[in-house]
Design a protein around this motif. Structure first.
Motif, PDB file in Angstrom:
ATOM      1  N   PRO A 139       0.828  -1.210   0.000  1.00 45.38           N
ATOM      2  CA  PRO A 139       0.000   0.000   0.000  1.00 45.38           C
ATOM      3  C   PRO A 139       0.861   1.258   0.000  1.00 45.38           C
ATOM      4  O   PRO A 139       1.997   1.253   0.484  1.00 45.38           O
ATOM      5  CB  PRO A 139      -0.823  -0.129   1.285  1.00 45.38           C
ATOM      6  CG  PRO A 139      -0.068  -1.085   2.143  1.00 45.38           C
ATOM      7  CD  PRO A 139       0.646  -2.016   1.217  1.00 45.38           C
ATOM      8  N   THR A 147      -4.744   3.971   7.620  1.00 48.07           N
ATOM      9  CA  THR A 147      -5.085   2.759   8.371  1.00 48.07           C
ATOM     10  C   THR A 147      -4.423   2.755   9.745  1.00 48.07           C
ATOM     11  O   THR A 147      -5.039   2.326  10.726  1.00 48.07           O
ATOM     12  CB  THR A 147      -4.684   1.502   7.584  1.00 48.07           C
ATOM     13  OG1 THR A 147      -3.296   1.561   7.240  1.00 48.07           O
ATOM     14  CG2 THR A 147      -5.506   1.375   6.305  1.00 48.07           C
ATOM     15  N   THR A 195      -5.773   6.734  -8.162  1.00 49.18           N
ATOM     16  CA  THR A 195      -6.236   5.445  -7.632  1.00 49.18           C
ATOM     17  C   THR A 195      -6.399   5.452  -6.116  1.00 49.18           C
ATOM     18  O   THR A 195      -6.741   4.425  -5.531  1.00 49.18           O
ATOM     19  CB  THR A 195      -5.245   4.329  -8.008  1.00 49.18           C
ATOM     20  OG1 THR A 195      -3.968   4.593  -7.385  1.00 49.18           O
ATOM     21  CG2 THR A 195      -5.070   4.247  -9.513  1.00 49.18           C
ATOM     22  N   ASP A 198      -9.755   4.262  -4.545  1.00 49.00           N
ATOM     23  CA  ASP A 198      -9.930   2.816  -4.706  1.00 49.00           C
ATOM     24  C   ASP A 198      -9.025   2.058  -3.738  1.00 49.00           C
ATOM     25  O   ASP A 198      -9.432   1.033  -3.169  1.00 49.00           O
ATOM     26  CB  ASP A 198      -9.611   2.403  -6.144  1.00 49.00           C
ATOM     27  CG  ASP A 198     -10.671   2.873  -7.131  1.00 49.00           C
ATOM     28  OD1 ASP A 198     -11.817   3.100  -6.705  1.00 49.00           O
ATOM     29  OD2 ASP A 198     -10.349   3.013  -8.324  1.00 49.00           O
ATOM     30  N   GLU A 199      -7.801   2.557  -3.551  1.00 47.41           N
ATOM     31  CA  GLU A 199      -6.883   1.900  -2.608  1.00 47.41           C
ATOM     32  C   GLU A 199      -7.426   1.939  -1.186  1.00 47.41           C
ATOM     33  O   GLU A 199      -7.382   0.938  -0.455  1.00 47.41           O
ATOM     34  CB  GLU A 199      -5.520   2.591  -2.635  1.00 47.41           C
ATOM     35  CG  GLU A 199      -4.741   2.446  -3.911  1.00 47.41           C
ATOM     36  CD  GLU A 199      -3.485   3.285  -3.856  1.00 47.41           C
ATOM     37  OE1 GLU A 199      -2.695   3.072  -2.907  1.00 47.41           O
ATOM     38  OE2 GLU A 199      -3.288   4.147  -4.729  1.00 47.41           O
ATOM     39  N   ALA A 201     -10.567   2.313  -0.277  1.00 44.79           N
ATOM     40  CA  ALA A 201     -11.763   1.470  -0.203  1.00 44.79           C
ATOM     41  C   ALA A 201     -11.379   0.004  -0.033  1.00 44.79           C
ATOM     42  O   ALA A 201     -12.053  -0.749   0.681  1.00 44.79           O
ATOM     43  CB  ALA A 201     -12.616   1.660  -1.454  1.00 44.79           C
ATOM     44  N   ALA A 202     -10.299  -0.405  -0.694  1.00 44.99           N
ATOM     45  CA  ALA A 202      -9.845  -1.796  -0.581  1.00 44.99           C
ATOM     46  C   ALA A 202      -9.198  -2.069   0.773  1.00 44.99           C
ATOM     47  O   ALA A 202      -9.263  -3.192   1.282  1.00 44.99           O
ATOM     48  CB  ALA A 202      -8.863  -2.108  -1.706  1.00 44.99           C
ATOM     49  N   ALA A 203      -8.586  -1.042   1.369  1.00 43.96           N
ATOM     50  CA  ALA A 203      -7.845  -1.247   2.616  1.00 43.96           C
ATOM     51  C   ALA A 203      -8.734  -1.173   3.850  1.00 43.96           C
ATOM     52  O   ALA A 203      -8.391  -1.743   4.890  1.00 43.96           O
ATOM     53  CB  ALA A 203      -6.723  -0.217   2.731  1.00 43.96           C
TER      54      ALA A 203
END
Length: 420
Positions: A139, A147, A195, A198-199, A201-203
């Motif tokens: 990431p 995070t 991006t 999107d990153e 949202a995925a994390a």
């Protein structure tokens, strides 16, 4: 034919409306008895009893004690169960990310500050690919920082990450809804990758929303502070940057690209005309009345012992000192600063004609009532409409508080919906 769960007027929908009204009253007033809930909602005692039994069975309310001070046995008191759901918020600046977790009642139960050292200066270009998600598949630094900050707040609250229902992230600038890229905030390196959303949202395992930091301050003031009960107001913010939030008809006005209220870029009399403003990350109004202008103005007026440090901290210290001195160069500082602020604010007021202007950010609130009075008088000289000016009523972490209020509003709509 029986109505569906969403058909207006059906018993299920009417029960859900009464349930939500009762839950909102419990949030507003704290623990209430069945009798008191019945009076506030207009429901009969049997209906209020059924409502509370239903909410207790759903795990939304719980008995917290009994009333005191009256003859006879005390009545049971009901309150929203704070553990029903939690929401989180992040306030992002170039130097740190402040994260908080709140229970469903709005009480902050976890707070964590993550310093973000090593930020490049606003004019230093980011190395190519630095904001991308790591070509090795790891990431990006921004995703790790987000995070880590959220994890810190969740741990401080003693909760698992899965307990967080939703998170709202406040940043300078705004994410363009047409491109998904952050605009108007070149001083926030790493946040401009196409991006990034999107990153993130995925994390993150929960829904994530993004909002401009000054817009979130306006939301906090509308829910909890000086703008409570007002549907048309402007919030002027001055701290690390100069900006505004526009609330029209009770709703935030964000503009086509999310840039409504970026008044720091506004050309104004008294300041050089700044071109290529997004590249410079500044404009005439910012140069004239931003925090960085206060130390220079103080020296020009002969004020000695001008503090050193970050512009916003120095500006707040100078204004607080000036507010305590009714004469001399300190008074001149307040008067000149009020004129500069009014120069840009008059343009906003002339276009929008708001009922109220809320002054927030330390480079405004530190001047207190003396600065507000001077600015009110100057604005009345420069603008035809004369809105009332008020100091902000949410002094502690207003961006974070607004983000929590935003996250809680959506969370409550989902968790408190008993029609499903």
């Amino acid at each position: 034919m029986a109505g569906s769960a969403g058909t207006p007027g059906t018993p299920r929908v009417l029960r859900a409306m009464n349930d939500r009204a009762a839950l909102d009253l419990l949030l507003e007033h704290g623990p209430l008895s069945r009798t008191r809930i019945g009076k506030l909602t207009g429901l009969s005692k049997p209906t209020a009893s059924q409502l509370l039994a239903r909410l207790e069975a759903a795990g939304l309310v719980r008995v917290t004690g009994t009333s005191e001070g009256r003859p006879g046995p005390g009545a049971q008191l009901y309150a929203v169960d704070p553990a029903v759901a939690h929401a989180a918020a992040l306030d992002v600046t170039p130097g740190r990310i402040l994260a908080a977790v709140s229970d469903i009642t709005g009480k902050t139960v976890g707070l964590h500050e993550l310093p973000t050292p090593g930020r490049r200066t606003p004019r230093s270009p980011a190395p190519e690919g630095s904001a991308a998600p790591g070509r090795s598949g790891r990431p990006s630094p921004v995703v790790r920082q987000v995070t880590d900050a959220l994890d810190g707040a969740v741990k401080a609250a003693g909760l698992p990450l899965s307990a967080v229902h939703r998170v709202v992230i406040g940043t300078p600038g705004a994410f363009d809804p047409n491109t998904g890229r952050l605009r108007y905030a070149s001083h926030l390196p790493g946040w401009h990758s196409p991006t990034l959303l999107d990153e993130l949202a995925a994390a993150l395992p929960m829904p994530v929303e993004y909002e401009n930091d000054v817009n979130l301050v306006a939301l906090a003031e509308q829910r909890l502070g000086a703008a409570k009960g007002h549907d048309d107001f402007v919030l002027l913010w001055n701290q690390d940057g100069l900006g505004a939030a526009l609330v029209l008809g009770g709703r935030l006005h964000r503009g086509w690209t999310g840039g409504a209220g970026e008044v720091g870029f506004l050309p104004v009399p008294g300041a050089p005309l700044v071109r290529q403003v997004t590249r410079a990350n500044s404009g005439g109004y910012q140069e004239l009345a931003g925090s960085q202008a206060l130390p220079r103005l103080a020296r020009e007026l002969g004020i000695e012992d001008v503090p050193t440090g970050p512009h916003a901290e120095v500006a707040a210290a100078l204004l607080a000192r000036a507010a305590d001195h009714p004469t001399g160069p300190h008074r001149a500082l307040l008067t000149t600063y009020a004129t500069r602020l009014a120069t840009g604010l008059a343009a906003l007021v002339s276009v929008l004609d708001p009922e109220l202007v809320v002054l927030s950010g330390t480079s405004l609130t530190a001047g207190g009532e003396p600065l507000r009075t001077l600015l009110q008088a100057e604005l009345e000289e420069l603008a035809a409409s004369r809105p009332r000016l008020a100091l902000g009523g949410v002094p502690e972490h207003p961006v974070l508080r607004g983000a929590l209020e935003s996250a809680l509003a959506t969370t409550r709509d989902e968790v408190f919906d008993t029609s499903r």
